[in-house]
Design a protein around this motif. Structure first.
Motif, PDB file in Angstrom:
ATOM      1  N   ASP A 109       0.818  -1.213   0.000  1.00 33.70           N
ATOM      2  CA  ASP A 109       0.000   0.000   0.000  1.00 33.70           C
ATOM      3  C   ASP A 109       0.848   1.257   0.000  1.00 33.70           C
ATOM      4  N   THR A 110       1.984   1.217   0.657  1.00 30.97           N
ATOM      5  CA  THR A 110       2.887   2.361   0.663  1.00 30.97           C
ATOM      6  C   THR A 110       4.232   1.933   0.098  1.00 30.97           C
ATOM      7  N   CYS A 111       4.910   2.867  -0.524  1.00 30.41           N
ATOM      8  CA  CYS A 111       6.215   2.570  -1.139  1.00 30.41           C
ATOM      9  C   CYS A 111       7.180   3.686  -0.747  1.00 30.41           C
ATOM     10  N   ARG A 127      19.216  11.331   7.564  1.00 30.92           N
ATOM     11  CA  ARG A 127      18.328  10.313   7.018  1.00 30.92           C
ATOM     12  C   ARG A 127      17.273  10.971   6.136  1.00 30.92           C
ATOM     13  N   GLY A 128      16.851  10.280   5.087  1.00 28.54           N
ATOM     14  CA  GLY A 128      15.847  10.811   4.187  1.00 28.54           C
ATOM     15  C   GLY A 128      14.924   9.725   3.686  1.00 28.54           C
ATOM     16  N   GLU A 129      13.697  10.111   3.328  1.00 27.43           N
ATOM     17  CA  GLU A 129      12.704   9.191   2.792  1.00 27.43           C
ATOM     18  C   GLU A 129      12.054   9.816   1.565  1.00 27.43           C
ATOM     19  N   VAL A 130      11.789   8.977   0.569  1.00 24.27           N
ATOM     20  CA  VAL A 130      11.045   9.408  -0.615  1.00 24.27           C
ATOM     21  C   VAL A 130       9.889   8.445  -0.802  1.00 24.27           C
ATOM     22  N   GLU A 131       8.667   8.937  -0.670  1.00 28.61           N
ATOM     23  CA  GLU A 131       7.505   8.090  -0.933  1.00 28.61           C
ATOM     24  C   GLU A 131       7.188   8.146  -2.417  1.00 28.61           C
ATOM     25  N   VAL A 132       7.157   6.981  -3.046  1.00 31.86           N
ATOM     26  CA  VAL A 132       6.818   6.892  -4.466  1.00 31.86           C
ATOM     27  C   VAL A 132       5.299   6.807  -4.570  1.00 31.86           C
ATOM     28  N   LEU A 133       4.697   7.837  -5.162  1.00 32.39           N
ATOM     29  CA  LEU A 133       3.247   7.925  -5.240  1.00 32.39           C
ATOM     30  C   LEU A 133       2.728   7.169  -6.450  1.00 32.39           C
ATOM     31  N   ASP A 134       1.634   6.487  -6.239  1.00 28.04           N
ATOM     32  CA  ASP A 134       1.041   5.692  -7.314  1.00 28.04           C
ATOM     33  C   ASP A 134       0.297   6.583  -8.301  1.00 28.04           C
ATOM     34  N   VAL A 135       0.411   6.262  -9.585  1.00 28.63           N
ATOM     35  CA  VAL A 135      -0.433   6.855 -10.617  1.00 28.63           C
ATOM     36  C   VAL A 135      -1.225   5.718 -11.249  1.00 28.63           C
ATOM     37  N   ASN A 136      -2.355   6.060 -11.821  1.00 32.20           N
ATOM     38  CA  ASN A 136      -3.245   5.026 -12.359  1.00 32.20           C
ATOM     39  C   ASN A 136      -2.764   4.599 -13.742  1.00 32.20           C
ATOM     40  N   GLU A 164     -14.171 -15.281 -10.498  1.00 32.13           N
ATOM     41  CA  GLU A 164     -12.731 -15.036 -10.462  1.00 32.13           C
ATOM     42  C   GLU A 164     -12.474 -13.537 -10.332  1.00 32.13           C
ATOM     43  N   SER A 165     -11.562 -13.164  -9.455  1.00 31.93           N
ATOM     44  CA  SER A 165     -11.274 -11.745  -9.228  1.00 31.93           C
ATOM     45  C   SER A 165     -10.307 -11.212 -10.275  1.00 31.93           C
ATOM     46  N   ALA A 166     -10.452  -9.929 -10.555  1.00 33.71           N
ATOM     47  CA  ALA A 166      -9.486  -9.246 -11.412  1.00 33.71           C
ATOM     48  C   ALA A 166      -8.313  -8.781 -10.566  1.00 33.71           C
ATOM     49  N   GLN A 167      -7.184  -8.570 -11.194  1.00 30.94           N
ATOM     50  CA  GLN A 167      -5.976  -8.097 -10.518  1.00 30.94           C
ATOM     51  C   GLN A 167      -5.627  -6.705 -11.040  1.00 30.94           C
ATOM     52  N   ASP A 168      -5.317  -5.783 -10.125  1.00 26.37           N
ATOM     53  CA  ASP A 168      -4.899  -4.430 -10.496  1.00 26.37           C
ATOM     54  C   ASP A 168      -3.636  -4.108  -9.710  1.00 26.37           C
ATOM     55  N   ARG A 169      -2.527  -3.841 -10.411  1.00 25.74           N
ATOM     56  CA  ARG A 169      -1.246  -3.623  -9.745  1.00 25.74           C
ATOM     57  C   ARG A 169      -1.164  -2.276  -9.050  1.00 25.74           C
ATOM     58  N   ASP A 170      -2.077  -1.350  -9.342  1.00 26.49           N
ATOM     59  CA  ASP A 170      -2.079  -0.077  -8.645  1.00 26.49           C
ATOM     60  C   ASP A 170      -2.621  -0.257  -7.231  1.00 26.49           C
ATOM     61  N   VAL A 171      -2.473   0.785  -6.389  1.00 26.79           N
ATOM     62  CA  VAL A 171      -2.904   0.717  -4.996  1.00 26.79           C
ATOM     63  C   VAL A 171      -3.791   1.902  -4.666  1.00 26.79           C
ATOM     64  N   GLY A 172      -4.378   1.849  -3.467  1.00 27.10           N
ATOM     65  CA  GLY A 172      -5.202   2.957  -3.013  1.00 27.10           C
ATOM     66  C   GLY A 172      -6.425   3.142  -3.890  1.00 27.10           C
TER      67      GLY A 172
END
Length: 487
Positions: A109-111, A127-136, A164-172
């Motif tokens: 869910d988070t990257c 120390r540093g963090e970069v959150e990679v935000l999802d795009v559709n 049968e369920s579909a799969q979507d690699r995006d999140v949120g």
């Protein structure tokens, strides 16, 4: 000591390049002030072009870019590959390549990518963090373009049939959000959401089927995500209406719960599911299949369609997935089916030794350096969890050095006493890292520390008085003796 918190968001773009992360130990021959505890936080949309700006380190820290350059600022990513580049002259932090969130953090869910800024003179870690935000950028996809359901004509209205369920690699909100069914006169669609937020659908029979009237029905199932604009995927459902088969298979339990060690070998039996059907002939013969089961679980477990035995078929890894949930469908020869759940809890074992990351196998320190001077920095990583992933470090022998933990998984090698190059010019230090598992695993690395000379000894004559004699009337440049001094 101050701490900073920053958050930057960059607009999305297109392109994909998956990358892994890297940790590099950093060694310096300097006296070190206290390590910093500043944390820089940024956000960057995936699929942006390479060299996209993440943020301005100098600006966010409130320092001039010239200070970063003077202190030889550099950035190191956690993981196995450098993902960011720091321009020490401008303070601008950029992504080296386009980031594909689905490759970097699949099914998460988070990257968040972690990095460390190293500054010299004095040595300081940020120390540093970069959150990679999802795009559709991914549409929902069904495993098959057509599903076939065989339903007996006496099946009563209200009966449900999991699809049968579909799969979507995006999140949120960009992930799979809804299912819809094309207009028809016999079926409606019921949606359900599991505890972990996974959405699935069931076909609900609203009006009884009549094989003589319509032996087959064709329906269109659509899966839609929550992006803007939304993306969708479709699958055909072919309903085959069967003659009467009046008994449905029944499982001996609705949920099978299993605990399994992560080092379980292939072919090991996980569980045997069992469903019975009192009908005779082919209508009483039950076969088993997976349904509403993720592709990852299908690659790790195999189901015997005849016996219902589920066995290990891949390499289980507690660090990647702590549990797996599978749905097994039991179908008799007449097409009637029942379902049960199999929940597998993966148990952690201590199967990873600590990894010591040294940036260099040698280091140097001046002989007049005061005690507790930092000689080198190194990191230790253990992929196990809990006590199995907890580590401690030590050095072998009675040497004037010690190892102390610093931020994150970094350790400092410091002096514990004054050094004297004239007594010992170098030390071959053996560093060991050991985890806290029941069967403790360890690793070892060697670091050669060379003691640099300083001018701390005055020359000394071999004797205080030299006596020499010469006869008169000798010419110039006559050698009459010698003196000797050592240093």
């Amino acid at each position: 000591q101050r701490g900073w918190l920053f958050w930057r968001v960059t607009a999305s773009g297109r392109r994909s390049a998956g990358r892994q992360r890297q940790v590099i130990a950093f060694l310096l021959c300097v006296c070190v002030c206290q390590s910093g505890a500043e944390t820089l936080r940024y956000a960057l949309a995936e699929e942006l072009e390479r060299d996209s700006v993440v943020g301005n380190i100098a600006e966010d820290l409130g320092v001039a870019p010239s200070q970063l350059a003077a202190r030889k600022a550099r950035v190191v990513s956690e993981g196995n590959e450098q993902l960011f580049r720091l321009n020490a002259n401008t303070g601008v932090l950029t992504a080296k390549d386009s980031l594909d969130r689905e490759l970097i953090c699949p099914q998460s869910d988070t990257c968040t990518l972690f990095f460390t800024i190293f500054l010299e003179n004095p040595l300081q870690l940020l120390r540093g963090e970069v959150e990679v935000l999802d795009v559709n950028d991914n549409s929902p996809v069904f495993r098959e373009k057509e599903f076939v359901l065989e339903i007996p004509e006496p099946t009563p209205p209200g009966s449900r049939f999991p699809l049968e369920s579909a799969q979507d690699r995006d999140v949120g909100s960009n992930s799979l959000q809804n299912y819809s069914l094309g207009s028809n006169s016999h079926f409606s669609l019921a949606l359900r959401t599991s505890k972990d937020g996974v959405k699935s659908s069931e076909l609900v029979l609203d009006r009884q089927l009549d094989r003589e009237e319509q032996p087959e029905l064709h329906l269109l199932l659509t899966a839609t995500d929550g992006g803007s604009p939304p993306r969708s995927g479709t699958a055909q459902i072919r309903i085959v209406v069967l003659d009467a088969n009046d008994n449905t298979p029944v499982f001996d339990r609705e949920v099978y719960e299993v605990r399994l060690a992560e080092n379980s070998p292939p072919e090991q039996l996980v569980v045997r599911v069992a469903a019975t059907d009192p009908d005779e002939g082919s209508n009483g013969e039950v076969r088993y299949t997976f349904t509403q089961t993720s592709e990852g679980s299908r690659q790790l477990f195999e189901l015997n369609p005849s016996t219902g035995e589920i066995r290990v078929s891949g390499n289980l890894d507690f660090e990647e997935a702590k549990s797996h949930e599978m749905v097994v469908r039991a179908t008799d020869g007449g097409g009637l089916s029942a379902h049960c759940k199999v929940q597998v809890e993966v148990m952690d074992v201590n199967d990873n030794a600590p990894e010591i990351e040294l940036g260099s196998l040698t280091a140097s320190i001046a002989e007049d350096a005061p005690p507790r001077t930092v000689v080198a920095l190194f990191s230790v990583r253990d992929r196990d969890s809990g006590e199995n992933g907890r580590t401690e470090c030590a050095i072998d022998g009675d040497l004037p050095f010690s190892v102390t933990p610093t931020i994150g998984n970094y350790y400092e090698l410091r002096t514990t006493a004054a050094l004297d190059r004239e007594r010992r010019a170098e030390y071959n230090i053996s560093i060991s890292a050991t985890d806290w598992g029941r069967r403790r695993l360890s690793s070892r690395e060697s670091l050669l520390v060379q003691v640099a000379d300083v001018n701390d000894n005055a020359p000394q004559f071999t004797q205080e008085v030299y006596s020499m004699s010469v006869t008169e009337n000798k010419g110039p440049m006559l050698r009459i003796g010698s003196v000797k001094a050592t240093d």
